[in-house]
Write a protein that holds these residues in place. Structure first.
Motif, PDB file in Angstrom:
ATOM      1  N   ILE A  17       1.097  -1.620  -0.184  1.00  0.00           N
ATOM      2  CA  ILE A  17      -0.014   0.052   0.068  1.00  0.00           C
ATOM      3  C   ILE A  17       0.964   1.396   0.221  1.00  0.00           C
ATOM      4  O   ILE A  17       1.826   0.990   0.944  1.00  0.00           O
ATOM      5  CB  ILE A  17      -1.025   0.002   1.331  1.00  0.00           C
ATOM      6  N   GLU A  19       0.376   6.091  -1.459  1.00  0.00           N
ATOM      7  CA  GLU A  19      -0.526   6.786  -0.557  1.00  0.00           C
ATOM      8  C   GLU A  19      -1.258   7.179  -2.521  1.00  0.00           C
ATOM      9  O   GLU A  19      -2.733   6.675  -2.679  1.00  0.00           O
ATOM     10  CB  GLU A  19       0.485   7.983  -0.941  1.00  0.00           C
ATOM     11  N   ASP A  22      -3.950   3.441  -2.582  1.00  0.00           N
ATOM     12  CA  ASP A  22      -4.505   3.437  -0.852  1.00  0.00           C
ATOM     13  C   ASP A  22      -6.060   4.040  -1.164  1.00  0.00           C
ATOM     14  O   ASP A  22      -5.949   4.830  -0.203  1.00  0.00           O
ATOM     15  CB  ASP A  22      -3.784   4.025   0.171  1.00  0.00           C
ATOM     16  N   LEU A  27      -8.808  -1.001  -3.052  1.00  0.00           N
ATOM     17  CA  LEU A  27      -8.440  -2.556  -2.211  1.00  0.00           C
ATOM     18  C   LEU A  27      -9.689  -3.086  -1.981  1.00  0.00           C
ATOM     19  O   LEU A  27      -9.014  -4.052  -2.362  1.00  0.00           O
ATOM     20  CB  LEU A  27      -8.204  -1.283  -0.711  1.00  0.00           C
ATOM     21  N   ASN A  45       1.681  -2.277   4.705  1.00  0.00           N
ATOM     22  CA  ASN A  45       2.475  -0.736   4.493  1.00  0.00           C
ATOM     23  C   ASN A  45       3.656  -0.822   3.388  1.00  0.00           C
ATOM     24  O   ASN A  45       4.297  -0.974   3.669  1.00  0.00           O
ATOM     25  CB  ASN A  45       2.391  -0.258   5.964  1.00  0.00           C
ATOM     26  N   ARG A  51       1.854   4.969   6.016  1.00  0.00           N
ATOM     27  CA  ARG A  51       0.644   3.831   6.546  1.00  0.00           C
ATOM     28  C   ARG A  51      -0.866   4.141   5.717  1.00  0.00           C
ATOM     29  O   ARG A  51      -1.337   5.087   5.824  1.00  0.00           O
ATOM     30  CB  ARG A  51       0.550   4.500   8.182  1.00  0.00           C
ATOM     31  N   THR A  52      -1.358   2.710   5.617  1.00  0.00           N
ATOM     32  CA  THR A  52      -2.877   3.558   4.881  1.00  0.00           C
ATOM     33  C   THR A  52      -3.515   4.546   5.442  1.00  0.00           C
ATOM     34  O   THR A  52      -3.925   3.802   6.559  1.00  0.00           O
ATOM     35  CB  THR A  52      -3.221   1.868   4.669  1.00  0.00           C
ATOM     36  N   ARG A  53      -4.776   4.398   4.670  1.00  0.00           N
ATOM     37  CA  ARG A  53      -6.080   5.611   5.486  1.00  0.00           C
ATOM     38  C   ARG A  53      -6.589   4.298   6.338  1.00  0.00           C
ATOM     39  O   ARG A  53      -7.944   5.170   6.082  1.00  0.00           O
ATOM     40  CB  ARG A  53      -6.115   6.474   4.134  1.00  0.00           C
ATOM     41  N   ASN A  54      -6.733   3.215   5.558  1.00  0.00           N
ATOM     42  CA  ASN A  54      -8.567   2.356   4.982  1.00  0.00           C
ATOM     43  C   ASN A  54      -8.106   1.278   6.032  1.00  0.00           C
ATOM     44  O   ASN A  54      -8.657   0.250   5.372  1.00  0.00           O
ATOM     45  CB  ASN A  54      -8.509   1.790   3.672  1.00  0.00           C
ATOM     46  N   VAL A  65      -3.434  -4.873   7.984  1.00  0.00           N
ATOM     47  CA  VAL A  65      -1.804  -4.844   7.377  1.00  0.00           C
ATOM     48  C   VAL A  65      -0.572  -4.939   8.180  1.00  0.00           C
ATOM     49  O   VAL A  65      -0.387  -4.988   8.898  1.00  0.00           O
ATOM     50  CB  VAL A  65      -1.838  -3.421   7.097  1.00  0.00           C
TER      51      VAL A  65
END
Length: 189
Positions: A17, A19, A22, A27, A45, A51-54, A65
């Motif tokens: 993942i 930016e 993401d 996803l 990640n 770091r994922t927003r999801n 993750v």
């Protein structure tokens, strides 16, 4: 797999993942495609610290993750040579998912059976090296940070695929470090 009524090959999709990939839409599309293809899906990640927003959406879908616990990276990655060896899209044998630069000196995985590759001198020598039985100067693992850390800490992989402390490997690594430092001091004098 369907044609031959076989569970093999088992395919894993590690979705890294970043930016740019993401979005919830991307996803979910990846999860759907992996399901349709019968692949095991996992998310990681990016190595660059993103770091994922999801994370919440992935958690609701039953995914976490993945982050490998610190201190066991070598075991996790190096044991792949035994448990889930990595083959590149073009059939080159890489051993683990950390190695993407130097393929093992083996036949192409699409032209011979995996058993032949796993029994090749290059793979056998690297397995012996990872278990503390010598050094294979041609092994792709020599340049790997996980192998270097394992060696510096005196760790080897045992027959149960667990990390164990090896005094012999530890002493060799420490002596090598001392000699390297002595060499640098000698150059200054």
């Amino acid at each position: 797999k369907k044609q031959y009524s076989s569970e093999f090959p088992r395919l894993n999709w590690v979705y890294i993942i970043f930016e740019h990939n993401d979005t919830e839409t991307e996803l979910r599309a990846a999860i759907k495609l992996a399901s349709e293809l019968g692949m095991v899906m996992c998310f990681r990640n990016a190595w660059n610290g993103y770091r994922t927003r999801n994370a919440e959406m992935l958690s609701k879908e039953g995914f976490s993750v993945g982050i490998v616990p610190q201190g066991v990276e070598a075991l996790f990655f190096c044991s792949m040579l035994w448990t889930s060896p990595q083959i590149n899209w073009d059939g080159r044998f890489f051993g683990c998912c950390c190695n993407a630069r130097q393929a093992f000196d083996t036949d192409n995985a699409f032209s011979v059976k995996l058993e032949k590759i796993l029994a090749s001198p290059a793979v056998v020598a690297t397995k012996q090296m990872l278990t503390g039985k010598g050094i294979d100067r041609n092994s792709p693992c020599l340049s790997c940070g996980h192998y270097k850390t394992m060696q510096a800490q005196g760790q080897v992989i045992d027959e149960n695929l667990e990390l164990k402390f090896s005094p012999k490997v530890f002493v060799k690594a420490k002596l090598k470090g001392i000699l390297r430092r002595v060499g640098r001091i000698g150059k200054r004098i």
